[in-house]
Design an enzyme around this catalytic site. Structure first.
Site, PDB file in Angstrom:
ATOM      1  N   GLU A 124      -1.156  -3.226 -19.188  1.00  0.00           N
ATOM      2  CA  GLU A 124      -1.209  -1.833 -19.821  1.00  0.00           C
ATOM      3  C   GLU A 124      -1.433  -1.907 -21.100  1.00  0.00           C
ATOM      4  O   GLU A 124      -0.711  -2.792 -21.732  1.00  0.00           O
ATOM      5  CB  GLU A 124       0.122  -1.223 -19.335  1.00  0.00           C
ATOM      6  CG  GLU A 124       0.118   0.376 -19.263  1.00  0.00           C
ATOM      7  CD  GLU A 124       1.510   1.002 -18.619  1.00  0.00           C
ATOM      8  OE1 GLU A 124       2.652   0.116 -18.922  1.00  0.00           O
ATOM      9  OE2 GLU A 124       1.577   1.834 -18.030  1.00  0.00           O
ATOM     10  N   GLN A 166      -1.360  11.614 -23.327  1.00  0.00           N
ATOM     11  CA  GLN A 166      -2.038  11.421 -22.175  1.00  0.00           C
ATOM     12  C   GLN A 166      -3.387  11.358 -22.223  1.00  0.00           C
ATOM     13  O   GLN A 166      -4.089  10.636 -21.530  1.00  0.00           O
ATOM     14  CB  GLN A 166      -1.533  12.776 -21.159  1.00  0.00           C
ATOM     15  CG  GLN A 166      -0.234  12.863 -20.680  1.00  0.00           C
ATOM     16  CD  GLN A 166       0.364  11.564 -20.035  1.00  0.00           C
ATOM     17  OE1 GLN A 166       1.436  11.254 -20.347  1.00  0.00           O
ATOM     18  NE2 GLN A 166      -0.177  10.679 -19.677  1.00  0.00           N
ATOM     19  N   ARG A 198      -0.572  -0.232 -13.818  1.00  0.00           N
ATOM     20  CA  ARG A 198      -0.861   1.204 -13.832  1.00  0.00           C
ATOM     21  C   ARG A 198      -2.434   1.371 -13.620  1.00  0.00           C
ATOM     22  O   ARG A 198      -3.434   0.821 -13.912  1.00  0.00           O
ATOM     23  CB  ARG A 198      -0.244   1.746 -14.884  1.00  0.00           C
ATOM     24  CG  ARG A 198       1.218   1.882 -14.480  1.00  0.00           C
ATOM     25  CD  ARG A 198       1.952   3.101 -15.026  1.00  0.00           C
ATOM     26  NE  ARG A 198       3.165   3.267 -14.694  1.00  0.00           N
ATOM     27  CZ  ARG A 198       4.209   2.929 -15.741  1.00  0.00           C
ATOM     28  NH1 ARG A 198       3.726   2.617 -17.055  1.00  0.00           N
ATOM     29  NH2 ARG A 198       5.545   2.818 -15.421  1.00  0.00           N
TER      30      ARG A 198
HETATM   31  N1  LIG Z   1       4.555   9.991 -20.970  1.00  0.00           N
HETATM   32  C1  LIG Z   1       3.925   8.847 -20.664  1.00  0.00           C
HETATM   33  N2  LIG Z   1       4.380   7.702 -20.825  1.00  0.00           N
HETATM   34  C2  LIG Z   1       4.143   6.554 -20.297  1.00  0.00           C
HETATM   35  C3  LIG Z   1       2.768   6.675 -19.542  1.00  0.00           C
HETATM   36  N3  LIG Z   1       2.468   5.263 -19.465  1.00  0.00           N
HETATM   37  C4  LIG Z   1       3.486   4.550 -19.960  1.00  0.00           C
HETATM   38  N4  LIG Z   1       4.372   5.388 -20.344  1.00  0.00           N
HETATM   39  C5  LIG Z   1       5.568   4.671 -21.116  1.00  0.00           C
HETATM   40  C6  LIG Z   1       6.540   4.505 -20.377  1.00  0.00           C
HETATM   41  C7  LIG Z   1       7.126   3.303 -20.980  1.00  0.00           C
HETATM   42  O1  LIG Z   1       8.127   3.662 -21.990  1.00  0.00           O
HETATM   43  C8  LIG Z   1       5.778   2.577 -21.738  1.00  0.00           C
HETATM   44  C9  LIG Z   1       5.332   1.382 -20.789  1.00  0.00           C
HETATM   45  O2  LIG Z   1       5.556   1.445 -19.615  1.00  0.00           O
HETATM   46  P1  LIG Z   1       6.410   0.321 -18.599  1.00  0.00           P
HETATM   47  O3  LIG Z   1       6.617   1.058 -17.385  1.00  0.00           O
HETATM   48  O4  LIG Z   1       4.933  -0.628 -18.608  1.00  0.00           O
HETATM   49  O5  LIG Z   1       7.429  -0.127 -19.217  1.00  0.00           O
HETATM   50  O6  LIG Z   1       5.209   3.508 -21.746  1.00  0.00           O
HETATM   51  C10 LIG Z   1       1.978   7.795 -19.631  1.00  0.00           C
HETATM   52  O7  LIG Z   1       0.881   7.962 -19.044  1.00  0.00           O
HETATM   53  N5  LIG Z   1       2.600   8.859 -20.139  1.00  0.00           N
END
Ligand SMILES: Nc1nc2c(ncn2[C@H]2C[C@H](O)[C@@H](COP(=O)(O)O)O2)c(=O)[nH]1
Ligand SMILES: Nc1ncnc2c1ncn2[C@@H]1O[C@H](COP(=O)(O)OP(=O)(O)O)[C@@H](O)[C@H]1O
Length: 333
Positions: A124, A166, A198
């Site tokens: 990611e 987003q 993801r």
């Molecule tokens: N609001 C959003 N937050 C997001 C999204 N994708 C990831 N995240 C955030 C959640 C975590 O703090 C961090 C990385 O996610 P991990 O689950 O890999 O630790 O980023 C999103 O689309 N929207």
């Protein structure tokens, strides 16, 4: 020899002996292609029988874009192409790992990467979200580049920054999903798989939806997001489609404990209620199948649900069991 303006074709179907392309400009002409040979890393040169027309095919997974390099062939033109390369590309499966924050996706992805050369993990792109470069709108020449942590901004002021987040997260996921597989996957003996941490789908059906439901994205922003998301996927989705999803499932309390243990600065304010809400979004999409989806193929994508509450980080026996589970899942895709 006269050169016509480049035309773009999209590969429509592919079998062992023939490939047909559709001229996306006229939307009508279909050219049969036949195997001959000769290709470079990401391009195939094919020849149009009965004329000097050459086409260059730039291939991305199952979809190939062809660019007419010289003059337009007749509608019955027969082209020569090496489909061995295309067959290899179409064998590469695309799978995303989904799951709550800190459930263990990166840890699991690292485990997969270490186990099989035929699997390639794309992480990611968090670091991109943590350092967005911009320049102020000051006088030309004196503008100073600034680096902003959009992840932190989103957590600190979700009402202001969730929509912006987003758009950026979805674009960066799209870029990742459009990356062609590394060359070694094309020559894999087993089932070659590109694994994404993801996807553009969790961006919408987990996070953006959640932010809308929490009131951090307004109704107008949600409508705008959905509009461009659908358009983007209609245009490029065929190149980003998934063949499978691995869902790492664990209670929100477990994720909370792991999140605290990891200690990522931006996540200091994350509450259990937020993880509970995200857990429900995952369950609705991947287990209960009650989330409204807008892409037909996505409704059919097989889901492997893995119990991620077990400690697999340092337990080789559990790791082996998980890998066997994944291997069986991949070979059935
Ligand atoms: N609001 C959003 N937050 C997001 C999204 N994708 C990831 N995240 C955030 C959640 C975590 O703090 C961090 C990385 O996610 P991990 O689950 O890999 O630790 O980023 C999103 O689309 N929207
Ligand atoms: N199965 C597991 N059991 C115990 N701890 C785990 C497990 N998987 C991951 N962890 C730990 O939990 C934290 C979050 O894991 P990580 O892989 O970064 O999660 P994600 O990528 O889903 O956000 C890390 O500190 C990691 O060491």
């Amino acid at each position: 020899m006269s050169r016509a303006a480049p035309l773009t074709f999209v590969l429509r179907s592919m079998s062992l002996n023939s490939v047909s392309v559709r001229n996306i400009k006229s939307r009508s002409r279909v050219f049969p292609l036949f195997i001959l040979g000769g290709y470079s890393k990401s391009a195939v040169i094919c020849r149009c029988l009965g004329s000097n027309t050459y086409h260059k095919l730039c291939i991305a997974n199952k979809i190939a874009k062809t660019r007419l390099m010289t003059k337009t062939p007749s509608s019955s033109a027969q082209l020569h192409i090496d489909t061995k390369h295309m067959d290899s590309l179409s064998r590469v499966k695309r799978v995303s790992i989904e799951g709550n924050i800190a459930v263990g996706k990166s840890t699991f992805a690292r485990l997969l990467q270490s186990q099989n050369q035929d699997w390639e993990v794309a992480q990611e792109p968090i670091s991109k979200w943590q350092s967005v470069e911009s320049t102020s709108s000051q006088a030309v020449g004196s503008a100073q580049p600034t680096v902003s942590n959009l992840l932190q901004m989103m957590y600190q002021d979700p009402q202001r920054w969730s929509y912006t987040f987003q758009t950026f997260s979805c674009m960066s996921r799209m870029r990742t999903q459009l990356q062609p597989p590394p060359a070694r996957l094309l020559y894999a003996q087993g089932t070659p798989v590109q694994v994404f941490e993801r996807s553009v789908y969790s961006d919408r059906y987990i996070f953006a939806l959640n932010m809308f439901e929490l009131g951090c994205i307004s109704a107008v922003e949600w409508a705008v997001y959905q509009d461009w998301h659908s358009f983007l996927l209609e245009q490029f989705g065929h190149r980003a489609q998934l063949e499978g999803i691995i869902y790492l499932q664990a209670p929100p309390e477990t994720c909370m404990a792991r999140l605290r243990k990891r200690g990522r600065g931006e996540e200091r304010g994350v509450q259990l209620t937020y993880l509970e809400k995200l857990h429900v979004q995952h369950e609705n999409w991947l287990v209960n199948k009650s989330t409204e989806l807008h892409f037909e193929h996505l409704k059919q994508v097989p889901v492997l649900t893995v119990d991620a509450s077990v400690e697999f980080e340092r337990d080789p026996e559990v790791q082996e069991r998980l890998i066997t589970q994944v291997q069986t899942f991949f070979s059935g895709l």
